[in-house]
Motif scaffolding. Sequence first.
Motif, PDB file in Angstrom:
ATOM      1  N   THR A  60      37.072  30.729  36.528  1.00 40.08           N
ATOM      2  CA  THR A  60      37.373  31.754  35.516  1.00 40.08           C
ATOM      3  C   THR A  60      36.262  31.933  34.487  1.00 40.08           C
ATOM      4  OG1 THR A  60      38.703  30.151  34.286  1.00 40.08           O
ATOM      5  CG2 THR A  60      39.891  31.714  35.703  1.00 40.08           C
ATOM      6  N   PRO A  61      35.491  30.895  34.136  1.00 41.07           N
ATOM      7  CA  PRO A  61      34.404  31.142  33.173  1.00 41.07           C
ATOM      8  C   PRO A  61      33.362  32.161  33.666  1.00 41.07           C
ATOM      9  CG  PRO A  61      34.850  28.796  33.296  1.00 41.07           C
ATOM     10  CD  PRO A  61      35.651  29.464  34.392  1.00 41.07           C
ATOM     11  N   ILE A  62      33.234  32.297  34.975  1.00 44.56           N
ATOM     12  CA  ILE A  62      32.294  33.304  35.483  1.00 44.56           C
ATOM     13  C   ILE A  62      33.041  34.566  35.953  1.00 44.56           C
ATOM     14  CG2 ILE A  62      30.467  31.667  36.081  1.00 44.56           C
ATOM     15  CD1 ILE A  62      31.440  31.790  38.989  1.00 44.56           C
ATOM     16  N   LEU A  63      34.270  34.684  35.511  1.00 45.19           N
ATOM     17  CA  LEU A  63      35.133  35.859  35.688  1.00 45.19           C
ATOM     18  C   LEU A  63      35.658  36.092  37.101  1.00 45.19           C
ATOM     19  CD1 LEU A  63      33.418  38.418  33.299  1.00 45.19           C
ATOM     20  CD2 LEU A  63      35.266  36.816  32.804  1.00 45.19           C
ATOM     21  N   ILE A  64      34.962  35.672  38.131  1.00 45.61           N
ATOM     22  CA  ILE A  64      35.458  35.889  39.489  1.00 45.61           C
ATOM     23  C   ILE A  64      36.757  35.125  39.729  1.00 45.61           C
ATOM     24  CG2 ILE A  64      34.143  33.994  40.552  1.00 45.61           C
ATOM     25  CD1 ILE A  64      34.766  37.393  42.180  1.00 45.61           C
ATOM     26  N   GLY A  65      36.958  34.058  38.977  1.00 45.32           N
ATOM     27  CA  GLY A  65      38.161  33.245  39.137  1.00 45.32           C
ATOM     28  C   GLY A  65      39.435  34.001  38.869  1.00 45.32           C
ATOM     29  N   TRP A  66      39.383  35.007  38.013  1.00 41.01           N
ATOM     30  CA  TRP A  66      40.593  35.781  37.712  1.00 41.01           C
ATOM     31  C   TRP A  66      41.109  36.511  38.948  1.00 41.01           C
ATOM     32  CZ3 TRP A  66      43.101  34.138  33.850  1.00 41.01           C
ATOM     33  CH2 TRP A  66      42.434  33.609  32.741  1.00 41.01           C
ATOM     34  N   VAL A  67      40.212  36.862  39.850  1.00 44.62           N
ATOM     35  CA  VAL A  67      40.641  37.494  41.108  1.00 44.62           C
ATOM     36  C   VAL A  67      41.447  36.495  41.934  1.00 44.62           C
ATOM     37  CG1 VAL A  67      39.833  38.509  43.282  1.00 44.62           C
ATOM     38  CG2 VAL A  67      38.690  39.082  41.132  1.00 44.62           C
ATOM     39  N   PHE A  68      40.936  35.257  42.017  1.00 46.98           N
ATOM     40  CA  PHE A  68      41.646  34.219  42.763  1.00 46.98           C
ATOM     41  C   PHE A  68      42.993  33.895  42.129  1.00 46.98           C
ATOM     42  CE2 PHE A  68      37.158  33.058  43.843  1.00 46.98           C
ATOM     43  CZ  PHE A  68      37.233  33.406  45.186  1.00 46.98           C
ATOM     44  N   VAL A  69      43.016  33.818  40.817  1.00 43.82           N
ATOM     45  CA  VAL A  69      44.271  33.522  40.111  1.00 43.82           C
ATOM     46  C   VAL A  69      45.274  34.657  40.334  1.00 43.82           C
ATOM     47  CG1 VAL A  69      45.323  33.194  37.842  1.00 43.82           C
ATOM     48  CG2 VAL A  69      43.203  31.998  38.418  1.00 43.82           C
ATOM     49  N   ALA A  70      44.807  35.892  40.303  1.00 46.54           N
ATOM     50  CA  ALA A  70      45.694  37.038  40.537  1.00 46.54           C
ATOM     51  C   ALA A  70      46.242  37.024  41.962  1.00 46.54           C
ATOM     52  CB  ALA A  70      44.959  38.344  40.256  1.00 46.54           C
ATOM     53  N   LEU A  71      45.387  36.719  42.936  1.00 46.17           N
ATOM     54  CA  LEU A  71      45.852  36.634  44.323  1.00 46.17           C
ATOM     55  C   LEU A  71      46.891  35.534  44.480  1.00 46.17           C
ATOM     56  CD1 LEU A  71      42.513  37.044  46.294  1.00 46.17           C
ATOM     57  CD2 LEU A  71      44.437  38.633  46.248  1.00 46.17           C
ATOM     58  N   TRP A  72      46.608  34.388  43.846  1.00 45.77           N
ATOM     59  CA  TRP A  72      47.573  33.300  43.906  1.00 45.77           C
ATOM     60  C   TRP A  72      48.896  33.715  43.276  1.00 45.77           C
ATOM     61  CZ3 TRP A  72      50.063  31.137  39.779  1.00 45.77           C
ATOM     62  CH2 TRP A  72      50.940  30.099  40.100  1.00 45.77           C
ATOM     63  N   ALA A  73      48.851  34.412  42.134  1.00 51.77           N
ATOM     64  CA  ALA A  73      50.074  34.811  41.425  1.00 51.77           C
ATOM     65  C   ALA A  73      50.928  35.759  42.271  1.00 51.77           C
ATOM     66  CB  ALA A  73      49.718  35.453  40.086  1.00 51.77           C
ATOM     67  N   VAL A  74      50.289  36.691  42.953  1.00 52.89           N
ATOM     68  CA  VAL A  74      51.033  37.610  43.827  1.00 52.89           C
ATOM     69  C   VAL A  74      51.660  36.824  44.976  1.00 52.89           C
ATOM     70  CG1 VAL A  74      50.771  39.537  45.445  1.00 52.89           C
ATOM     71  CG2 VAL A  74      49.680  39.636  43.194  1.00 52.89           C
ATOM     72  N   TRP A  75      50.882  35.928  45.554  1.00 50.44           N
ATOM     73  CA  TRP A  75      51.376  35.086  46.647  1.00 50.44           C
ATOM     74  C   TRP A  75      52.569  34.259  46.174  1.00 50.44           C
ATOM     75  CZ3 TRP A  75      47.791  30.988  49.416  1.00 50.44           C
ATOM     76  CH2 TRP A  75      48.403  30.549  50.581  1.00 50.44           C
ATOM     77  N   TRP A  76      52.476  33.685  44.985  1.00 45.51           N
ATOM     78  CA  TRP A  76      53.533  32.865  44.407  1.00 45.51           C
ATOM     79  C   TRP A  76      54.806  33.686  44.206  1.00 45.51           C
ATOM     80  CZ3 TRP A  76      55.562  32.936  39.250  1.00 45.51           C
ATOM     81  CH2 TRP A  76      56.317  31.821  38.913  1.00 45.51           C
ATOM     82  N   LEU A  77      54.655  34.914  43.718  1.00 49.27           N
ATOM     83  CA  LEU A  77      55.834  35.770  43.511  1.00 49.27           C
ATOM     84  C   LEU A  77      56.485  36.159  44.831  1.00 49.27           C
ATOM     85  CD1 LEU A  77      54.567  38.031  40.607  1.00 49.27           C
ATOM     86  CD2 LEU A  77      56.373  36.304  40.500  1.00 49.27           C
ATOM     87  N   ILE A  78      55.691  36.472  45.829  1.00 49.17           N
ATOM     88  CA  ILE A  78      56.234  36.823  47.146  1.00 49.17           C
ATOM     89  C   ILE A  78      56.997  35.643  47.741  1.00 49.17           C
ATOM     90  CG2 ILE A  78      55.595  37.401  49.523  1.00 49.17           C
ATOM     91  CD1 ILE A  78      53.369  39.166  48.307  1.00 49.17           C
ATOM     92  N   ASP A  79      56.489  34.437  47.507  1.00 47.03           N
ATOM     93  CA  ASP A  79      57.171  33.243  48.009  1.00 47.03           C
ATOM     94  C   ASP A  79      58.612  33.144  47.520  1.00 47.03           C
ATOM     95  OD1 ASP A  79      54.987  32.444  49.446  1.00 47.03           O
ATOM     96  OD2 ASP A  79      54.478  30.729  48.168  1.00 47.03           O
TER      97      ASP A  79
END
Length: 100
Positions: A60-79
């Motif tokens: 996340t400090p280099i900003l690309i991490g927010w994409v991974f966190v967002a993907l994980w969050a969507v995956w978590w909600l679908i679960d």
Amino acid sequence: MSDTSHSQRIMEYDARAKSTLLAYVLWFFLGFLGAHRMYSDRVVSGLLQLLLHGIGWLTTPILIGWVFVALWAVWWLIDALLIPGWIRDYNLKVVRWLSG
């Protein structure tokens, strides 16, 4: 089948069966670890979820991490929608194993 044998199978099922409620508790409190997936006998995807979450927060400090966190969050909600089916399928597999 004798009553004793039937009772033993019921006890064996109760010992091996998974709980939907426990899966949701794991999903809510330890979802970032993929614990609900591992509990539901989906170990590889649980580890992938853990890895995605970890890489996301580390980058996340280099900003690309927010994409991974967002993907994980969507995956978590679908679960949350998929958990009842996973538990049902696992418990049916236990029933088939016990009756086989």
